[in-house]
Enzyme design. Sequence first.
Site, PDB file in Angstrom:
ATOM      1  N   ASP A 132       2.500  -4.980   8.780  1.00  0.00           N
ATOM      2  CA  ASP A 132       1.320  -4.138   8.561  1.00  0.00           C
ATOM      3  C   ASP A 132       0.099  -5.057   8.579  1.00  0.00           C
ATOM      4  O   ASP A 132      -0.053  -5.937   7.715  1.00  0.00           O
ATOM      5  CB  ASP A 132       1.442  -3.405   7.221  1.00  0.00           C
ATOM      6  CG  ASP A 132       0.276  -2.435   6.990  1.00  0.00           C
ATOM      7  OD1 ASP A 132      -0.839  -2.717   7.476  1.00  0.00           O
ATOM      8  OD2 ASP A 132       0.473  -1.417   6.312  1.00  0.00           O
ATOM      9  N   ARG A 189     -12.328  -5.207  -6.432  1.00  0.00           N
ATOM     10  CA  ARG A 189     -11.955  -5.820  -5.166  1.00  0.00           C
ATOM     11  C   ARG A 189     -13.185  -5.967  -4.285  1.00  0.00           C
ATOM     12  O   ARG A 189     -13.997  -5.043  -4.183  1.00  0.00           O
ATOM     13  CB  ARG A 189     -10.928  -4.901  -4.510  1.00  0.00           C
ATOM     14  CG  ARG A 189     -10.152  -5.458  -3.371  1.00  0.00           C
ATOM     15  CD  ARG A 189      -9.138  -4.437  -2.889  1.00  0.00           C
ATOM     16  NE  ARG A 189      -9.765  -3.325  -2.192  1.00  0.00           N
ATOM     17  CZ  ARG A 189      -9.217  -2.661  -1.173  1.00  0.00           C
ATOM     18  NH1 ARG A 189      -8.015  -2.990  -0.736  1.00  0.00           N
ATOM     19  NH2 ARG A 189      -9.839  -1.664  -0.592  1.00  0.00           N
ATOM     20  N   TYR A 247     -10.333   0.820  11.180  1.00  0.00           N
ATOM     21  CA  TYR A 247     -11.573   1.211  10.503  1.00  0.00           C
ATOM     22  C   TYR A 247     -12.021   0.219   9.426  1.00  0.00           C
ATOM     23  O   TYR A 247     -13.025   0.436   8.786  1.00  0.00           O
ATOM     24  CB  TYR A 247     -11.466   2.630   9.909  1.00  0.00           C
ATOM     25  CG  TYR A 247     -10.228   2.906   9.064  1.00  0.00           C
ATOM     26  CD1 TYR A 247     -10.059   2.340   7.814  1.00  0.00           C
ATOM     27  CD2 TYR A 247      -9.234   3.755   9.532  1.00  0.00           C
ATOM     28  CE1 TYR A 247      -8.928   2.604   7.047  1.00  0.00           C
ATOM     29  CE2 TYR A 247      -8.100   4.030   8.778  1.00  0.00           C
ATOM     30  CZ  TYR A 247      -7.958   3.453   7.526  1.00  0.00           C
ATOM     31  OH  TYR A 247      -6.849   3.713   6.784  1.00  0.00           O
ATOM     32  N   LYS A 248     -11.254  -0.870   9.245  1.00  0.00           N
ATOM     33  CA  LYS A 248     -11.648  -1.862   8.241  1.00  0.00           C
ATOM     34  C   LYS A 248     -12.431  -2.983   8.941  1.00  0.00           C
ATOM     35  O   LYS A 248     -13.580  -2.801   9.302  1.00  0.00           O
ATOM     36  CB  LYS A 248     -10.414  -2.385   7.511  1.00  0.00           C
ATOM     37  CG  LYS A 248      -9.619  -1.317   6.758  1.00  0.00           C
ATOM     38  CD  LYS A 248      -8.417  -1.940   6.087  1.00  0.00           C
ATOM     39  CE  LYS A 248      -7.449  -0.917   5.530  1.00  0.00           C
ATOM     40  NZ  LYS A 248      -7.942  -0.177   4.385  1.00  0.00           N
ATOM     41  N   PHE A 292       0.873  -1.176   0.000  1.00  0.00           N
ATOM     42  CA  PHE A 292       0.000   0.000   0.000  1.00  0.00           C
ATOM     43  C   PHE A 292       0.913   1.229   0.000  1.00  0.00           C
ATOM     44  O   PHE A 292       1.855   1.309   0.804  1.00  0.00           O
ATOM     45  CB  PHE A 292      -0.919  -0.004   1.227  1.00  0.00           C
ATOM     46  CG  PHE A 292      -1.956   1.076   1.171  1.00  0.00           C
ATOM     47  CD1 PHE A 292      -3.108   0.898   0.428  1.00  0.00           C
ATOM     48  CD2 PHE A 292      -1.762   2.282   1.822  1.00  0.00           C
ATOM     49  CE1 PHE A 292      -4.060   1.905   0.348  1.00  0.00           C
ATOM     50  CE2 PHE A 292      -2.706   3.291   1.747  1.00  0.00           C
ATOM     51  CZ  PHE A 292      -3.860   3.100   0.999  1.00  0.00           C
TER      52      PHE A 292
HETATM   53  C1  LIG Z   1      -1.925  -1.717   4.024  1.00  0.00           C
HETATM   54  C2  LIG Z   1      -2.358  -0.352   4.402  1.00  0.00           C
HETATM   55  N1  LIG Z   1      -1.534   0.451   5.119  1.00  0.00           N
HETATM   56  C3  LIG Z   1      -1.931   1.701   5.479  1.00  0.00           C
HETATM   57  C4  LIG Z   1      -3.173   2.187   5.111  1.00  0.00           C
HETATM   58  C5  LIG Z   1      -3.672   3.577   5.434  1.00  0.00           C
HETATM   59  O1  LIG Z   1      -3.058   4.269   6.394  1.00  0.00           O
HETATM   60  P1  LIG Z   1      -3.778   5.548   7.067  1.00  0.00           P
HETATM   61  O2  LIG Z   1      -4.832   5.014   7.985  1.00  0.00           O
HETATM   62  O3  LIG Z   1      -2.685   6.268   7.723  1.00  0.00           O
HETATM   63  O4  LIG Z   1      -4.430   6.354   5.986  1.00  0.00           O
HETATM   64  C6  LIG Z   1      -4.047   1.382   4.387  1.00  0.00           C
HETATM   65  C7  LIG Z   1      -5.392   1.910   3.997  1.00  0.00           C
HETATM   66  O5  LIG Z   1      -6.155   1.363   3.280  1.00  0.00           O
HETATM   67  C8  LIG Z   1      -3.631   0.099   4.013  1.00  0.00           C
HETATM   68  O6  LIG Z   1      -4.442  -0.680   3.299  1.00  0.00           O
END
Ligand SMILES: Cc1ncc(COP(=O)(O)O)c(C=O)c1O
Length: 415
Positions: free
Chosen positions: A200, A374, A225-226, A128
């Site tokens: 991550d 997706r 938030y997911k 990401f």
């Molecule tokens: C793998 C991954 N890392 C980081 C993030 C986003 O980070 P942030 O919450 O700082 O916008 C996402 C968002 O979809 C993600 O999928």
Amino acid sequence: MRAPLDLAAVEAMDAADPLRAMRDRFILPQGVIYLDGNSLGAAAPAVFNELQKAATQEWGQDLIRAWNTAGWFDMPVALGDQLGRLIGAASGQTVVCDTTSINIYKVLHAALGMRSNRSVIVAEGDSFPTDLYMAEGVASTRPGTVLRLEGVDAPTIEELIDERVAVILVNHVNYKTGQLRDMAALTCKAHQVGALIVWDLCHTAGALPVELDAANADFAIGCTYKYLNGGPGAPAFIYAAKRHHDDVHQPLSGWWGHARPFAFEQSYTAGSGIRRFLCGTQPVLSMRALKGALDIWDDVDMAAVRKKSIALTDLFIQLVEARCGAYGLELEGPRNGDERGSQVSFLHPHGYQVMRALIERGVIGDFRAPSTIRFGFTPLYVGYRDVWQAVEVLEDILRTGAWQEARFAVKTAVT
Ligand SMILES: Cc1ncc(COP(=O)(O)O)c(C=O)c1O
């Protein structure tokens, strides 16, 4: 598992689903099949109740006193422990705070500092993007630090791991393809050469069982938030293994991470334990929303979540390939359920239009450029019948060519 292909059999799967009752704990709009919980989880009455209480009773009545009386000040660690149970972290190692991007910066910078004689950060070329941007930012703070990427500097991440590597930043589940990595094996490989590893967990936390302690992971970060349904912009989290707490120095040395925040001293002394990853004042209302969302998990068996997730995604792949296979769709992620997160992606040359047509018909997934459609399957509130209905709509859109209607070609922000 061979999924049945008739509706009655699919409905029987719903009837036998041990997680079926969990759906009633969420708010899902009429006429919507929600397959985007891997981007923003659904709302829940429990979340609204916490928000209401925090706003009207605690803030409204207790005012400043609520930092103590309502436990606001201790929430980052209390929620961290609550979340820690879902990611295999014993207490005192997880803290809820800030955003994933900011937490990547803190943890990666700290890990680099713990390997000061090494100069390489390893990441995935198809990570990401924010992970890569933050890694670039960290690398720029120490001259001579280089970023080596899987898919760019070598075909696999394993080939990039050697004695020059300070830290590896890697996704447990790839955001686009849904590919799941073996956490224990890669962590072991990193440790064999003396490197540290940061996982991550954005597409893992709440989607499948995670065992950070058992895998001997060093650090992890992720969002809430997911699949954890904490709400838009919900605070993220950091895991740091206890063995590192005394050696770790994160760069955003704000007063919340200070050993004595209320002594108002002139210079910084890092606090003990996981609290040292905090920086400044946290978003209390968002934290309280997250508490409501995490409370839902108290009754949930993660093994059942994983079983259902694989069954939902297997069923979706089987139905799409059986009914839509003639229309140019190609499975992008793993076919084997054990190697898959809780999402499925297909490639389609006109994926953007296809997804917009789906969303207009109430089937909400998302699109990732250049051609990925997706679909996320949140086992707590997606049922097998939803999968069946989503594929019916997809087939109709592809068979009739409805996606070719001019209005779907106009680029607008996509979820
Ligand atoms: C793998 C991954 N890392 C980081 C993030 C986003 O980070 P942030 O919450 O700082 O916008 C996402 C968002 O979809 C993600 O999928």
